[in-house]
Design a protein around this motif. Structure first.
Motif, PDB file in Angstrom:
ATOM      1  N   GLU A   1      18.970  78.195 -10.924  1.00  0.00           N
ATOM      2  CA  GLU A   1      18.917  78.759  -9.578  1.00  0.00           C
ATOM      3  C   GLU A   1      18.140  77.906  -8.578  1.00  0.00           C
ATOM      4  OE1 GLU A   1      19.547  82.127 -12.454  1.00  0.00           O
ATOM      5  OE2 GLU A   1      18.241  80.372 -12.364  1.00  0.00           O
TER       6      GLU A   1
ATOM      7  N   ASN B  34      15.654  89.348 -10.400  1.00  0.00           N
ATOM      8  CA  ASN B  34      16.881  88.777 -10.956  1.00  0.00           C
ATOM      9  C   ASN B  34      16.957  88.998 -12.454  1.00  0.00           C
ATOM     10  OD1 ASN B  34      18.412  86.544 -12.339  1.00  0.00           O
ATOM     11  ND2 ASN B  34      18.943  86.034 -10.236  1.00  0.00           N
TER      12      ASN B  34
ATOM     13  N   ALA C 223      17.519  81.539  -4.059  1.00  0.00           N
ATOM     14  CA  ALA C 223      17.848  81.152  -5.433  1.00  0.00           C
ATOM     15  C   ALA C 223      18.084  82.335  -6.341  1.00  0.00           C
ATOM     16  CB  ALA C 223      16.716  80.281  -5.996  1.00  0.00           C
TER      17      ALA C 223
END
Length: 539
Positions: free
Chosen positions: A153, A31, A210
């Motif tokens: 997240e 991410n 997440a």
């Protein structure tokens, strides 16, 4: 460049960053590193997609652990400290890694844990240093505060259930002079409270949920599942890529920037060893050409050993009788379907207690996982009588073990030797823990349920008997760390010592185990590690 989001054909290209392992740490790294569209990021996960229904339902850990679809199904060697027993050693084999099959407990540990890392020669890893990384990624049910974040997240919620037996056990803790607190994650977790969990509205909320799923469509992020990494590729003292297998085909991916190992405390040291980074003599004996003599790779293994003490009770509901017949199971299923609550929304443990086994400890050194059920062993059948379990573990064991490969074949599991209870102090703490558990259960708050100890049994009283009992009932709580430790294998920026272009970013870098469950600290390490990688890339 033919790189696109999501699962893709394994066309080989150069990347800026290659992440090995799509577990708790790898999802965070994917991410953060792909947030800049200029960064070409490859995430390799040996397991499969996380689309199995039992991953999402909280109680589904019962169907994920021990299932080769989601678990590597490893085992320890026979342990002398466990009276010759070997233990099953679950490790996530799916996107999300262990966060897709674990107990969902959100637990940071104690401020003293991280201050200890810093004082051991790892600058930037003290409590005040790491707290912002915890809060940055957090979406806490109670909103923002000095110790919690909102809008991040990782969703953190209260559990969606209530049991009278657990409320009474917590009250008994108060009677035993253990403080009753609301939050374990403020830096001092001493006290009794209910665990907060990584769930969203009654569903498991894994690292994949997440961090990975929201960004898998990024054009600069390529995710490959079923990719079994053999080794890192080293040229002239620098890591330049990764060799891996996809089915029956071998592939090499090259990294213009860095290779980041996030395969966990068992997987990452195994990849290092297969790459020739480890104890040179041992690797040579396996037919592996040593690249870097690093004998600490795979050493310093630490884990939490839980002692599953159990008591039979009467006059109070436990899961043992609620789930004893089809009608009870149907009611449990209906409650979850209608309200996302009840036993199917349960984490494996609901009530937590942190306390000291002796006043010589400055902070809590024991953790209890209290459950409204009992069974002989994890995954087994519930006992045919109402009972509860007060499972207690030594948070800071002195025993150290190893995880070492026995073959150059990446399909061969390593030899895992935690050396549980190999130190006298660990055996002493184990006996103290059993005695303390008995002391809590003897308090007035539980007296009306007439608790009768069934494991290990009140007939065992002497120090020798209790230490042996600990070896009989002890089992892993699935928290292996330390096998590529800061200060030994990697430096404080998680770079492998003596090797350019290679970092380890996962639970294996912990120099000492945290005082609690290890998933949240692992994601914090990745959050901080990603920042280090991006900062270095700008230099």
């Amino acid at each position: 460049m033919p790189v696109r989001g999501g699962l893709a054909d394994p066309v080989m290209d150069d990347f800026d960053f290659i992440i090995v392992g799509g577990g708790s740490a790898g999802c965070v790294l994917a991410n953060r590193l792909s947030a800049d569209p200029a960064n070409r990021v490859l995430l390799l996960e040996a397991g499969g997609k996380d689309n199995y229904v039992w991953i999402k339902v909280p109680v589904g850990y019962l169907y994920c652990i021990g299932n080769p679809r989601t678990d590597w199904c490893m085992s320890t060697e026979a342990e002398k400290g466990l009276n010759g027993r070997a233990l099953k050693y679950p490790r996530g084999r799916v996107l999300g890694g262990c966060s897709s099959i674990n107990g969902m407990i959100y637990m940071r540990g104690q401020a003293a844990d991280y201050d200890g890392w810093r004082q051991a020669g790892n600058p930037g890893w003290g409590w005040d240093d790491v707290l912002p990384y915890f809060t940055r990624a957090e979406d806490h049910y109670d909103g923002p505060s000095p110790v919690h974040g909102s809008g991040g997240e990782i969703r953190v919620e209260k559990q969606r259930l209530r049991w009278d037996i657990l409320e009474s056990f917590r009250a008994a803790c108060g009677e035993a002079s253990i403080p009753l607190i609301d939050d374990f994650n403020t830096g001092d977790n001493e006290g009794a409270s209910f665990f907060q969990v990584t769930q969203r509205s009654g569903w498991r909320w894994s690292a994949s949920d997440a961090f990975l799923k929201p960004v898998r469509g990024r054009a600069n992020l390529k995710i490959v599942t079923g990719a079994l990494v053999d080794k890192v590729v080293v040229e002239q003292g620098r890591t330049v890529g990764v060799a891996y297998r996809l089915g029956n085909t071998s592939h090499i991916a090259r990294a213009a920037g860095e290779v980041l190992l996030s395969a966990g405390a068992i997987g990452s040291p195994a990849i290092l060893e297969r790459s020739g980074i480890g104890d040179a003599a041992a690797l040579s004996a396996l037919g592996i050409d040593p690249v870097l003599n690093a004998p600490d790779v795979g050493a310093n293994l630490q884990d939490h050993l839980q002692l599953r003490c159990a008591w039979r009770v009467s006059g109070v509901a436990t899961l043992n009788q609620r789930a004893a017949n089809l009608f009870g199971k149907a009611l449990i299923g209906m409650e979850y379907l209608l309200r996302r609550s009840g036993p199917m929304a349960m984490a494996p443990s609901q009530l937590g207690v942190f306390t000291k086994s002796h006043d010589r400890y400055a902070t809590a050194n024991l953790e209890y996982h209290v459950q409204p059920l009992s069974l002989e062993a994890f995954g087994g059948l519930l006992d045919p009588f109402p009972a509860f379990t007060a499972s207690v573990c030594n948070l800071r064991p002195e025993s150290r073990g190893t995880s070492r490969i026995t073959s150059a074949d990446p399909g061969t599991a390593p030899s895992i030797r935690p050396n549980y209870l190999s130190c006298e102090e660990d055996r002493r703490v184990a006996a103290q823990a059993i005695r303390q558990a008995r002391g809590i259960v003897s308090q007035p708050a539980l007296a009306r349920f007439h608790p009768e100890e069934v494991r290990p049994g009140m007939a065992l009283q002497s120090e020798e008997e209790l230490q042996r009992a600990a070896g009989d009932i002890g089992t892993t709580i699935f928290h292996p760390v330390g096998t590529a430790a800061m200060g030994a294998v990697v430096d404080h920026e998680l770079r492998v010592k003596g090797m350019d272009g290679l970092r380890v970013i996962d639970a294996s870098v912990m120099p000492t185990i945290t005082s609690g469950n290890t998933n949240a600290p692992t994601m914090m390490i990745a959050e901080k590690g990603a920042e280090m990688v991006l900062s270095a890339a700008k230099r």
